[in-house]
Design a protein around this motif. Structure first.
Motif, PDB file in Angstrom:
ATOM      1  N   MET A   1      34.374  44.707 -25.777  1.00 14.70           N
ATOM      2  CA  MET A   1      33.537  43.595 -26.204  1.00 14.70           C
ATOM      3  C   MET A   1      33.900  43.240 -27.631  1.00 14.70           C
ATOM      4  SD  MET A   1      31.854  43.081 -23.476  1.00 14.70           S
ATOM      5  CE  MET A   1      30.698  41.862 -24.046  1.00 14.70           C
ATOM      6  N   GLY A   2      33.837  41.946 -27.929  1.00 20.68           N
ATOM      7  CA  GLY A   2      34.172  41.479 -29.270  1.00 20.68           C
ATOM      8  C   GLY A   2      32.980  40.810 -29.932  1.00 20.68           C
TER       9      GLY A   2
ATOM     10  N   GLU B   1      29.887  36.951 -21.045  1.00 16.92           N
ATOM     11  CA  GLU B   1      30.288  35.659 -21.601  1.00 16.92           C
ATOM     12  C   GLU B   1      31.086  35.927 -22.865  1.00 16.92           C
ATOM     13  OE1 GLU B   1      28.447  31.528 -23.424  1.00 16.92           O
ATOM     14  OE2 GLU B   1      27.102  32.984 -22.508  1.00 16.92           O
ATOM     15  N   ARG B   2      32.372  35.652 -22.794  1.00 13.48           N
ATOM     16  CA  ARG B   2      33.241  35.833 -23.953  1.00 13.48           C
ATOM     17  C   ARG B   2      32.974  34.711 -24.944  1.00 13.48           C
ATOM     18  NH1 ARG B   2      35.060  40.921 -23.853  1.00 13.48           N
ATOM     19  NH2 ARG B   2      36.260  41.380 -21.999  1.00 13.48           N
TER      20      ARG B   2
ATOM     21  N   ARG C   1      31.910  30.663 -32.090  1.00 17.64           N
ATOM     22  CA  ARG C   1      30.867  31.701 -32.106  1.00 17.64           C
ATOM     23  C   ARG C   1      31.420  33.028 -32.618  1.00 17.64           C
ATOM     24  NH1 ARG C   1      27.632  32.538 -26.802  1.00 17.64           N
ATOM     25  NH2 ARG C   1      29.404  33.788 -26.212  1.00 17.64           N
ATOM     26  N   ARG C   2      32.663  33.368 -32.252  1.00 18.11           N
ATOM     27  CA  ARG C   2      33.266  34.617 -32.722  1.00 18.11           C
ATOM     28  C   ARG C   2      33.406  34.603 -34.246  1.00 18.11           C
ATOM     29  NH1 ARG C   2      35.152  38.288 -29.752  1.00 18.11           N
ATOM     30  NH2 ARG C   2      35.575  36.940 -27.984  1.00 18.11           N
ATOM     31  N   THR C   3      33.881  33.480 -34.779  1.00 19.37           N
ATOM     32  CA  THR C   3      34.045  33.354 -36.233  1.00 19.37           C
ATOM     33  C   THR C   3      32.700  33.395 -36.939  1.00 19.37           C
ATOM     34  OG1 THR C   3      36.047  32.053 -35.906  1.00 19.37           O
ATOM     35  CG2 THR C   3      34.993  31.889 -38.064  1.00 19.37           C
TER      36      THR C   3
END
Length: 97
Positions: free
Chosen positions: A36-37, A66-67, A72-74
């Motif tokens: 998971m990230g 949900e990747r 959203r990651r940033t």
């Protein structure tokens, strides 16, 4: 699909629940040891899990992963750094004699 858009998929999982006087915890282990990230989300499906004090149980369920897209990651990485700096805010006061 748009570049950087989130990807969703279903996967089986095991939910471990422990309730005791010392701890109350629930762990979700996704099949296939999926990494998971930052910003990724997991939603476990099924009936609500209820455990009494002293119980340790495991349940097999399905989950939707949900990747996170790049935005959203940033955002999660940046906000995580700012939240971490709150831990550094320490003040000391001198003893008055």
């Amino acid at each position: 699909m748009l570049p950087g858009a989130a990807v969703k998929f279903d996967v089986a999982c095991t939910v471990h629940v422990e309730v005791s006087a010392e701890r109350c915890r629930a762990d979700v282990l996704l099949d296939g040891n999926l990494a998971m990230g930052p910003g990724d989300r997991v939603r476990v499906h099924g009936e609500p899990i209820r455990a009494r004090i002293g119980e340790v149980r495991s349940y097999r369920r399905m989950a939707t992963v949900e990747r996170a897209g790049w935005l959203r990651r940033t955002w999660t990485k940046l906000s995580g750094h700012f939240a971490l700096t709150e831990l550094y805010e320490v003040s000391f006061t001198g003893a008055i004699r």
